[in-house]
Each structure stands twice: as C-alpha cells, then as structure tokens.
Design a protein around this motif. Structure first.
Motif, PDB file in Angstrom:
ATOM      1  N   ASN A   1      -6.832   1.626 -19.625  1.00 39.79           N
ATOM      2  CA  ASN A   1      -5.481   0.570 -18.893  1.00 39.79           C
ATOM      3  C   ASN A   1      -5.223   0.113 -18.128  1.00 39.79           C
ATOM      4  O   ASN A   1      -5.024   0.317 -16.955  1.00 39.79           O
ATOM      5  CB  ASN A   1      -4.329   2.136 -19.545  1.00 39.79           C
ATOM      6  N   ALA A   2      -5.720  -1.291 -18.371  1.00 40.69           N
ATOM      7  CA  ALA A   2      -5.803  -2.402 -17.522  1.00 40.69           C
ATOM      8  C   ALA A   2      -4.890  -2.534 -16.473  1.00 40.69           C
ATOM      9  O   ALA A   2      -4.299  -2.166 -15.850  1.00 40.69           O
ATOM     10  CB  ALA A   2      -6.969  -3.558 -17.716  1.00 40.69           C
ATOM     11  N   LYS A   3      -3.290  -2.572 -17.588  1.00 38.78           N
ATOM     12  CA  LYS A   3      -2.195  -2.936 -16.983  1.00 38.78           C
ATOM     13  C   LYS A   3      -1.950  -1.883 -16.193  1.00 38.78           C
ATOM     14  O   LYS A   3      -1.050  -1.683 -15.256  1.00 38.78           O
ATOM     15  CB  LYS A   3      -1.004  -2.955 -18.229  1.00 38.78           C
ATOM     16  N   ALA A   4      -1.879  -0.456 -16.541  1.00 38.61           N
ATOM     17  CA  ALA A   4      -1.241   0.493 -15.872  1.00 38.61           C
ATOM     18  C   ALA A   4      -2.494   0.643 -14.642  1.00 38.61           C
ATOM     19  O   ALA A   4      -1.396   0.485 -13.482  1.00 38.61           O
ATOM     20  CB  ALA A   4      -1.508   2.331 -16.302  1.00 38.61           C
ATOM     21  N   ALA A   5      -3.579   0.094 -14.667  1.00 44.86           N
ATOM     22  CA  ALA A   5      -4.553   0.286 -13.455  1.00 44.86           C
ATOM     23  C   ALA A   5      -4.068  -0.554 -12.214  1.00 44.86           C
ATOM     24  O   ALA A   5      -4.163  -0.648 -11.342  1.00 44.86           O
ATOM     25  CB  ALA A   5      -5.562   0.234 -13.666  1.00 44.86           C
ATOM     26  N   GLN A   6      -3.331  -1.846 -13.054  1.00 44.19           N
ATOM     27  CA  GLN A   6      -3.280  -3.238 -12.146  1.00 44.19           C
ATOM     28  C   GLN A   6      -1.579  -2.795 -11.703  1.00 44.19           C
ATOM     29  O   GLN A   6      -2.026  -2.889 -10.338  1.00 44.19           O
ATOM     30  CB  GLN A   6      -2.977  -4.382 -13.291  1.00 44.19           C
ATOM     31  N   HIS A   7      -1.014  -1.978 -11.595  1.00 48.21           N
ATOM     32  CA  HIS A   7       0.062  -1.565 -11.283  1.00 48.21           C
ATOM     33  C   HIS A   7       0.055  -0.725 -10.179  1.00 48.21           C
ATOM     34  O   HIS A   7       0.481  -1.101  -9.307  1.00 48.21           O
ATOM     35  CB  HIS A   7       1.215  -0.948 -12.126  1.00 48.21           C
ATOM     36  N   SER A   8      -0.839   0.543 -10.512  1.00 47.73           N
ATOM     37  CA  SER A   8      -1.483   1.229  -9.942  1.00 47.73           C
ATOM     38  C   SER A   8      -2.303   0.603  -8.248  1.00 47.73           C
ATOM     39  O   SER A   8      -1.509   1.253  -6.956  1.00 47.73           O
ATOM     40  CB  SER A   8      -2.511   2.518 -10.087  1.00 47.73           C
ATOM     41  N   PHE A   9      -2.749  -0.315  -8.603  1.00 43.80           N
ATOM     42  CA  PHE A   9      -3.995  -0.635  -7.385  1.00 43.80           C
ATOM     43  C   PHE A   9      -2.801  -1.320  -5.835  1.00 43.80           C
ATOM     44  O   PHE A   9      -2.821  -1.255  -5.583  1.00 43.80           O
ATOM     45  CB  PHE A   9      -4.618  -1.011  -8.024  1.00 43.80           C
ATOM     46  N   ALA A  10      -1.916  -2.769  -7.260  1.00 41.56           N
ATOM     47  CA  ALA A  10      -0.815  -3.099  -6.448  1.00 41.56           C
ATOM     48  C   ALA A  10      -0.307  -2.215  -5.575  1.00 41.56           C
ATOM     49  O   ALA A  10       0.610  -2.581  -4.756  1.00 41.56           O
ATOM     50  CB  ALA A  10      -0.395  -4.357  -7.616  1.00 41.56           C
ATOM     51  N   ILE A  11       0.440  -1.418  -6.206  1.00 39.98           N
ATOM     52  CA  ILE A  11       1.203   0.036  -5.465  1.00 39.98           C
ATOM     53  C   ILE A  11       0.191   0.141  -3.914  1.00 39.98           C
ATOM     54  O   ILE A  11       0.940   0.658  -2.565  1.00 39.98           O
ATOM     55  CB  ILE A  11       1.653   1.003  -6.171  1.00 39.98           C
ATOM     56  N   ALA A  12      -0.683   0.356  -4.196  1.00 40.06           N
ATOM     57  CA  ALA A  12      -1.892   0.924  -3.197  1.00 40.06           C
ATOM     58  C   ALA A  12      -2.036  -0.696  -2.233  1.00 40.06           C
ATOM     59  O   ALA A  12      -2.074   0.530  -1.273  1.00 40.06           O
ATOM     60  CB  ALA A  12      -2.810   1.302  -3.961  1.00 40.06           C
ATOM     61  N   ALA A  13      -1.836  -1.176  -2.818  1.00 42.99           N
ATOM     62  CA  ALA A  13      -2.002  -2.241  -1.460  1.00 42.99           C
ATOM     63  C   ALA A  13      -0.665  -2.607  -0.988  1.00 42.99           C
ATOM     64  O   ALA A  13      -1.475  -2.953   0.200  1.00 42.99           O
ATOM     65  CB  ALA A  13      -2.035  -3.625  -2.795  1.00 42.99           C
ATOM     66  N   ASN A  14       0.216  -2.574  -1.629  1.00 37.36           N
ATOM     67  CA  ASN A  14       1.553  -2.964  -1.065  1.00 37.36           C
ATOM     68  C   ASN A  14       1.503  -1.569   0.155  1.00 37.36           C
ATOM     69  O   ASN A  14       1.647  -1.647   1.449  1.00 37.36           O
ATOM     70  CB  ASN A  14       2.817  -3.148  -1.949  1.00 37.36           C
ATOM     71  N   TRP A  15       1.500  -0.087   0.168  1.00 35.45           N
ATOM     72  CA  TRP A  15       1.450   1.183   0.167  1.00 35.45           C
ATOM     73  C   TRP A  15       0.959   0.838   1.788  1.00 35.45           C
ATOM     74  O   TRP A  15       1.305   0.811   3.066  1.00 35.45           O
ATOM     75  CB  TRP A  15       1.260   2.593  -0.099  1.00 35.45           C
ATOM     76  N   ALA A  16      -0.541   0.887   1.625  1.00 38.19           N
ATOM     77  CA  ALA A  16      -1.149   0.447   2.814  1.00 38.19           C
ATOM     78  C   ALA A  16      -1.249  -0.768   3.138  1.00 38.19           C
ATOM     79  O   ALA A  16      -1.340  -0.473   4.633  1.00 38.19           O
ATOM     80  CB  ALA A  16      -3.007   0.170   2.363  1.00 38.19           C
ATOM     81  N   SER A  17      -0.427  -2.065   2.956  1.00 33.93           N
ATOM     82  CA  SER A  17      -0.534  -2.643   4.087  1.00 33.93           C
ATOM     83  C   SER A  17       0.411  -2.567   5.476  1.00 33.93           C
ATOM     84  O   SER A  17       0.909  -3.510   6.002  1.00 33.93           O
ATOM     85  CB  SER A  17       0.465  -4.247   2.605  1.00 33.93           C
ATOM     86  N   LYS A  18       1.210  -1.702   4.908  1.00 33.69           N
ATOM     87  CA  LYS A  18       2.043  -1.208   5.535  1.00 33.69           C
ATOM     88  C   LYS A  18       1.485  -0.840   7.107  1.00 33.69           C
ATOM     89  O   LYS A  18       2.200  -0.536   8.292  1.00 33.69           O
ATOM     90  CB  LYS A  18       3.473   0.230   5.312  1.00 33.69           C
ATOM     91  N   PHE A  19       0.371  -0.873   7.263  1.00 28.40           N
ATOM     92  CA  PHE A  19      -0.247  -0.015   8.337  1.00 28.40           C
ATOM     93  C   PHE A  19      -0.926  -1.110   8.810  1.00 28.40           C
ATOM     94  O   PHE A  19      -1.422  -2.264   8.284  1.00 28.40           O
ATOM     95  CB  PHE A  19      -0.691   1.456   7.769  1.00 28.40           C
ATOM     96  N   SER A  20      -1.021  -1.369  10.156  1.00 28.86           N
ATOM     97  CA  SER A  20      -2.342  -1.924  10.371  1.00 28.86           C
ATOM     98  C   SER A  20      -3.484  -1.697  11.272  1.00 28.86           C
ATOM     99  O   SER A  20      -4.724  -2.022  11.567  1.00 28.86           O
ATOM    100  CB  SER A  20      -1.781  -1.660  12.113  1.00 28.86           C
ATOM    101  N   ASP A  21      -4.398  -0.147  11.278  1.00 33.88           N
ATOM    102  CA  ASP A  21      -4.819   0.721  11.407  1.00 33.88           C
ATOM    103  C   ASP A  21      -6.668  -0.580  10.608  1.00 33.88           C
ATOM    104  O   ASP A  21      -5.308  -0.787   9.734  1.00 33.88           O
ATOM    105  CB  ASP A  21      -5.376   1.921  11.311  1.00 33.88           C
ATOM    106  N   PRO A  22      -7.440  -0.835  11.059  1.00 35.21           N
ATOM    107  CA  PRO A  22      -8.520  -1.020  10.022  1.00 35.21           C
ATOM    108  C   PRO A  22      -8.861  -0.306   8.556  1.00 35.21           C
ATOM    109  O   PRO A  22      -9.154  -0.964   7.745  1.00 35.21           O
ATOM    110  CB  PRO A  22      -9.399  -1.262  10.783  1.00 35.21           C
ATOM    111  N   GLU A  23      -8.678   0.634   8.453  1.00 38.23           N
ATOM    112  CA  GLU A  23      -8.512   1.807   7.197  1.00 38.23           C
ATOM    113  C   GLU A  23      -8.231   0.615   6.139  1.00 38.23           C
ATOM    114  O   GLU A  23      -8.376   1.211   4.828  1.00 38.23           O
ATOM    115  CB  GLU A  23      -8.210   2.898   7.783  1.00 38.23           C
ATOM    116  N   SER A  24      -6.706   1.493   6.749  1.00 37.82           N
ATOM    117  CA  SER A  24      -5.531   0.907   5.845  1.00 37.82           C
ATOM    118  C   SER A  24      -5.626  -0.365   5.672  1.00 37.82           C
ATOM    119  O   SER A  24      -5.559  -1.017   4.143  1.00 37.82           O
ATOM    120  CB  SER A  24      -3.550   0.884   6.435  1.00 37.82           C
ATOM    121  N   GLN A  25      -5.779  -1.645   6.529  1.00 39.16           N
ATOM    122  CA  GLN A  25      -6.487  -2.731   5.746  1.00 39.16           C
ATOM    123  C   GLN A  25      -7.237  -3.063   5.013  1.00 39.16           C
ATOM    124  O   GLN A  25      -7.162  -4.176   4.190  1.00 39.16           O
ATOM    125  CB  GLN A  25      -5.727  -3.756   6.973  1.00 39.16           C
TER     126      GLN A  25
END
Length: 262
Positions: free
Chosen positions: A168-192
C-alpha cells in the motif's frame, strides 16, 4: 487512623503481589514449552500455545489497579522468550506475536521499543501485517511528536509494514511523511537523519508508487535496526531481488548500492 494507614499500605502490596503472581506464576506454560522443546511433540506444543493464548487474553482484560507498565514489562519479557526460541518457532510459527502486543501496547502505548518488535515479529514472521498496523494505529492515538521522544519511529515502522507487506504505497507515503514531520521538530543528528530519509522515501513513493528505490530504502531501514541474523538475511535477500546490493564496510556497517534505474 492507624487502621486506615495500615490498609493504605497493605492493599497496594496485595494488588501488586497478585499481578506479579499472574505474570510469573499462573499458567507457566511458556516456561514449560521452552524447557521441553527438544522432546515435545507438535500436539503438546500446540496445547501449550493455546494455554498461553488464554493467559494473554486474561491479562488483556484483567484490572491492573494502576500497574499497567509493570504488566507491559512482564509480558514483553515473555514475548522475548517466545520469539527468541527459534527451535520451537520453527515447529509452531509466530501466531502468538500479535497477542503479546495487544496486551503490551494496550497497557503501555508509549512503550517505544515494543513497536519495532511488533513490526518484525507480526508482519515479517507471523505474516499478519494488518494486525501489526491496526495495533500501531491504536497506539499512535496516545503518542505525539514529543511524547515519548523519538516516537516518529512508530510511523516509520508502520510505513515499512504498509509498503513491504501490504504493498500500500499511498498509506506508506502518508506514514513516512508524518515520520519526517515529527522528526524534523528535533535538532539532534539522529532525528534530522530520520527526517531526511523519511522525506525522501515519501517523495519516491509520490513520484512512483512502485519505486524500487523506495522499497530498497525501506528494507534498508529494517536492516539498520540492529535486527537478528535471520531478519538481516531476509532483508538482504529482498534488496538483492529488487536489484540492489548490500556491501559490508570495514567499519562493520552495511552499505546499500542501488540499481542504475528505479
């Protein structure tokens, strides 16, 4: 006053003891299964698994009187023994995996490490990605970008299951996009790093839902999660089947070579 004080102390101790009793003593089928695995017949092993399933159903419904995290920890230890017993699992399979996580994540939906084990054991080994995703979706209702820290990983695990096991590529795209959004809120190297890789995967899937690059990248996520040898070999086979290569570097890490064309 003295009587009330004693009652206030004794009652929680009794409750805690009962919970520990349920987790460690009542229905010790899993321990029997582990100790007798070399001589037990398939019929005996299946009876033990049915009994363990009954115990898990009971643990899911029983009142915990505020000791939810304790129950989650005890059941996670039970799961670790269950999943790690390769000899018995080769005979009976991994069908109890989602049952463990129904208990664990119902009691402690913020148990971050459990979500990775859920994805590997239930989607990859038990071949029940729908159950893994449903359990994750329920747990995500109790999470936020900040609580617990690095909860963006849960969206990534969900995206892995949606792409690799459901297609299910559409659902996966949505999940990865949210993961990117949540991780972008942190400045540490792992999150970035997680923000960047998740965003790239989402973009691959947006341009091409059947992207081999996205699938290889996602199997690479599985490979990078310090998984056991069996899971590692499965991920490498999948990457090679998609036209990629996995090279072991002198530093002991895996480097993925992508095919010339997506």
């Amino acid at each position: 006053m003295l009587l009330l004080s004693r009652k206030a102390i004794v009652t929680p101790l009794i409750i805690c003891t009962c919970i520990l009793g349920v987790g460690l003593i009542q229905f010790p089928q899993l321990q029997k299964l582990i100790s007798s695995k070399k001589s037990a017949s398939i019929e005996t092993l299946e009876k033990e698994i049915k009994a363990e399933n009954l115990r898990l159903n009971f643990l899911q419904k029983m009142p915990t009187f505020g000791y939810d995290n304790l129950i989650a920890d005890l059941v996670y230890l039970d799961f670790s023994q269950y999943f790690g017993d390769d000899e018995v699992r080769d005979k009976t399979g991994y069908s109890l995996s989602p049952e463990y996580f129904e208990v664990i994540l119902e009691r402690d939906p913020r148990f971050l490490a459990a979500y990775q084990s859920l994805s590997v054991s239930t989607s990859l080994y038990a071949a029940m990605p729908e159950r893994a995703i449903a359990i994750s979706e329920k747990g995500l209702k109790s999470l936020s970008p900040w609580v617990p820290e690095r909860s963006y990983y849960v969206w990534r695990y969900k995206g892995v299951d949606e792409l690799l096991f459901l297609g299910n590529a559409k659902a996966a795209q949505h999940s990865f996009a949210i993961a990117a959004n949540w991780a972008s809120k942190f400045s540490d190297p792992e999150s970035q790093m997680i923000a960047n890789t998740s965003q790239r995967t989402a973009e691959f899937l947006n341009r091409n839902p059947n992207s081999k690059y996205a699938q290889i990248s996602t199997w690479g996520m599985v490979l990078s999660n310090q998984v056991d040898e069996k899971t590692s070999k499965r991920a490498i086979r999948a990457i090679e089947a998609l036209g990629g290569k996995v090279i072991r570097t002198p530093e002991g890490t895996n480097k993925i070579i992508f095919p010339p064309k997506d």
